[in-house]
Design a protein around this motif. Sequence first.
Motif, PDB file in Angstrom:
ATOM      1  N   TRP A 141       0.819  -1.200   0.000  1.00  0.00           N
ATOM      2  CA  TRP A 141       0.000   0.000   0.000  1.00  0.00           C
ATOM      3  C   TRP A 141       0.858   1.258   0.000  1.00  0.00           C
ATOM      4  CZ3 TRP A 141      -4.373   0.967  -1.772  1.00  0.00           C
ATOM      5  CH2 TRP A 141      -5.261   1.922  -1.277  1.00  0.00           C
ATOM      6  N   THR A 171       2.552   1.839  -3.531  1.00  0.00           N
ATOM      7  CA  THR A 171       1.649   2.333  -4.568  1.00  0.00           C
ATOM      8  C   THR A 171       1.217   3.772  -4.314  1.00  0.00           C
ATOM      9  OG1 THR A 171      -0.277   1.402  -3.400  1.00  0.00           O
ATOM     10  CG2 THR A 171       0.785   0.029  -5.074  1.00  0.00           C
ATOM     11  N   TYR A 178      -2.997  -0.657   6.012  1.00  0.00           N
ATOM     12  CA  TYR A 178      -3.226  -1.835   5.175  1.00  0.00           C
ATOM     13  C   TYR A 178      -3.488  -3.068   6.036  1.00  0.00           C
ATOM     14  CZ  TYR A 178      -1.813  -6.071   2.707  1.00  0.00           C
ATOM     15  OH  TYR A 178      -1.760  -7.355   2.219  1.00  0.00           O
ATOM     16  N   ARG A 231      -9.671  -8.329  -1.467  1.00  0.00           N
ATOM     17  CA  ARG A 231      -9.964  -7.328  -2.505  1.00  0.00           C
ATOM     18  C   ARG A 231      -8.928  -6.205  -2.485  1.00  0.00           C
ATOM     19  NH1 ARG A 231     -16.176  -6.068  -1.316  1.00  0.00           N
ATOM     20  NH2 ARG A 231     -15.448  -6.570   0.782  1.00  0.00           N
ATOM     21  N   ARG A 232      -8.489  -5.829  -1.265  1.00  0.00           N
ATOM     22  CA  ARG A 232      -7.451  -4.790  -1.168  1.00  0.00           C
ATOM     23  C   ARG A 232      -6.147  -5.279  -1.803  1.00  0.00           C
ATOM     24  NH1 ARG A 232      -6.422  -0.595   2.436  1.00  0.00           N
ATOM     25  NH2 ARG A 232      -8.656  -0.249   2.246  1.00  0.00           N
ATOM     26  N   ASP A 233      -5.801  -6.544  -1.599  1.00  0.00           N
ATOM     27  CA  ASP A 233      -4.586  -7.090  -2.214  1.00  0.00           C
ATOM     28  C   ASP A 233      -4.656  -7.021  -3.735  1.00  0.00           C
ATOM     29  OD1 ASP A 233      -3.455  -7.612   0.205  1.00  0.00           O
ATOM     30  OD2 ASP A 233      -3.319  -9.782  -0.038  1.00  0.00           O
ATOM     31  N   ILE A 234      -5.799  -7.404  -4.282  1.00  0.00           N
ATOM     32  CA  ILE A 234      -5.945  -7.370  -5.740  1.00  0.00           C
ATOM     33  C   ILE A 234      -5.870  -5.929  -6.248  1.00  0.00           C
ATOM     34  CG2 ILE A 234      -7.559  -7.850  -7.623  1.00  0.00           C
ATOM     35  CD1 ILE A 234      -8.572 -10.230  -5.957  1.00  0.00           C
ATOM     36  N   LYS A 235      -6.462  -5.012  -5.516  1.00  0.00           N
ATOM     37  CA  LYS A 235      -6.398  -3.597  -5.892  1.00  0.00           C
ATOM     38  C   LYS A 235      -4.947  -3.109  -5.901  1.00  0.00           C
ATOM     39  CE  LYS A 235      -7.941   0.998  -4.381  1.00  0.00           C
ATOM     40  NZ  LYS A 235      -8.788   1.746  -3.411  1.00  0.00           N
ATOM     41  N   ILE A 236      -4.168  -3.512  -4.903  1.00  0.00           N
ATOM     42  CA  ILE A 236      -2.766  -3.090  -4.835  1.00  0.00           C
ATOM     43  C   ILE A 236      -1.970  -3.665  -6.000  1.00  0.00           C
ATOM     44  CG2 ILE A 236      -0.646  -3.341  -3.470  1.00  0.00           C
ATOM     45  CD1 ILE A 236      -2.377  -3.132  -0.961  1.00  0.00           C
ATOM     46  N   ILE A 292      -3.112  -4.343  -8.984  1.00  0.00           N
ATOM     47  CA  ILE A 292      -3.481  -3.574 -10.172  1.00  0.00           C
ATOM     48  C   ILE A 292      -2.799  -2.208 -10.154  1.00  0.00           C
ATOM     49  CG2 ILE A 292      -5.404  -2.477 -11.378  1.00  0.00           C
ATOM     50  CD1 ILE A 292      -7.173  -4.788 -10.360  1.00  0.00           C
ATOM     51  N   ARG A 293      -2.796  -1.560  -8.982  1.00  0.00           N
ATOM     52  CA  ARG A 293      -2.127  -0.264  -8.871  1.00  0.00           C
ATOM     53  C   ARG A 293      -0.627  -0.385  -9.109  1.00  0.00           C
ATOM     54  NH1 ARG A 293      -4.607   4.125  -5.159  1.00  0.00           N
ATOM     55  NH2 ARG A 293      -2.442   4.826  -5.260  1.00  0.00           N
TER      56      ARG A 293
END
Length: 442
Positions: A394, A397, A416, A423-428, A430-431
């Motif tokens: 986190w 990014t 974090y 879902r937060r892991d997947i978002k990170i 992607i970022r």
Amino acid sequence: MTSWTFCSLADASVDAVALAAPVLDAGYGALLAGMAVGLLLLLNLAGGTYRIRLSPSLTDGWSWRGGCVTAIACVLTVAALEHEAALVVRAGEVALVVVPYLGLTLTGRGLVYVVLRQARRRGVRVPTLVAGSGAHARHLALTLLRHSEYGLAPVGGACDVLGQASCTPLVDDPEKLLAMARRHRARVVLLAPPPGGEEHSHRLAQQARQAGYPVYLAPQPGGVLVDFVSGAEHIRGFPVLRMRPLPQQRLSWPLKRALDVVLAVAGLVVSAPVLAVCMLLLRRQGGPGVLFRQVRVGIAGTPIEIVKLRTFAPLRAGESDTRWSIDDDPRLTRTARLMRSCSLDELPQLWNVLRGDMSLVGPRPERPHFVELFSRADHHYGRRHRLPVGLTGWAQTHGLRGDTSIEDRARLDNHYIDTWSLRRDIKIMIRTVGCLLWPGRS
């Protein structure tokens, strides 16, 4: 098994049967039925549908379940197409899956909840230590005694032989609170602090959660905290907030490791040609020894040995362990700078992820010398090691790499951990891809 655990498992089982039956009846086959059920359970798990509730209801998560099963039915329809002309004919089969599922899941969950309520009326409830002081805590304990439908039974100092409610004092020492919980064989800790006492309860709640107890906070009705929190449950009008369980205690935690293994293997395979080119270039410029190992601090402060590409050759032993930044060092070649700017030097750490030393997402691992230094400067820094360290995170990014604020890193990394979700892991992830493609944006 507590009544709560039974309810969650039964809820998931009802979902599995309610979807498998119409899918098999529609002729999709056992393989597609199994995949559809597995996908539905994962989606419902991610959406919090199976989370523990004090008083479960048939309407809980209704829109989420309906949306998920409709999407799955559409995917099944498309997957079963043999030619495009069959689309209109098979589109009607979506309803043949969705409608029976909704009917079966409503019926099944209704039966589960009837059994649950009957069991609670007969005394099958979770022993609960109500810790607090004043009228608020006493009224809450008395309400739990009188209303079995919430599944919590006050124990220890929480009730007397006359059926009147009293409470265990809200002690200052977490060890005393845990000792009382163990003495009375409590399975849940419910904190009911006096007005203004929520901040004092935080340390007690953290220790109780760390010891494995589900922890609830019952703030004063009408207090300011309730106005800022959505989704709170209630016990006969008393607001109740459930403390988030530790990430390692959640059902979705094993999926994090599974995702690490799958993506680490894929990453090593895909990046093999890039790694080979990088290693050849580094060998031409600096000779053999293109890989190097370095000790970093992992979860719970344990040392781990990470693998990186050697883009810099230190002049003396131990220089890489105690030197903070080499970005401005003239000894860095143009090739090495390019690799570092694109994070190609960190690709070998996918092996550490595969071994389980690291995760793909988590606080960045730091060298022991700097962990000790930063922990003295910021008392929150050491809390970063509550989860496995990661290849990205986190903080990274948000542009916190290299010579940037340690205080900001610690704050973002701890945020974090406190709010972890898959879902937060997947978002990170992607970022992170976005940060690599557009380095100036974070």
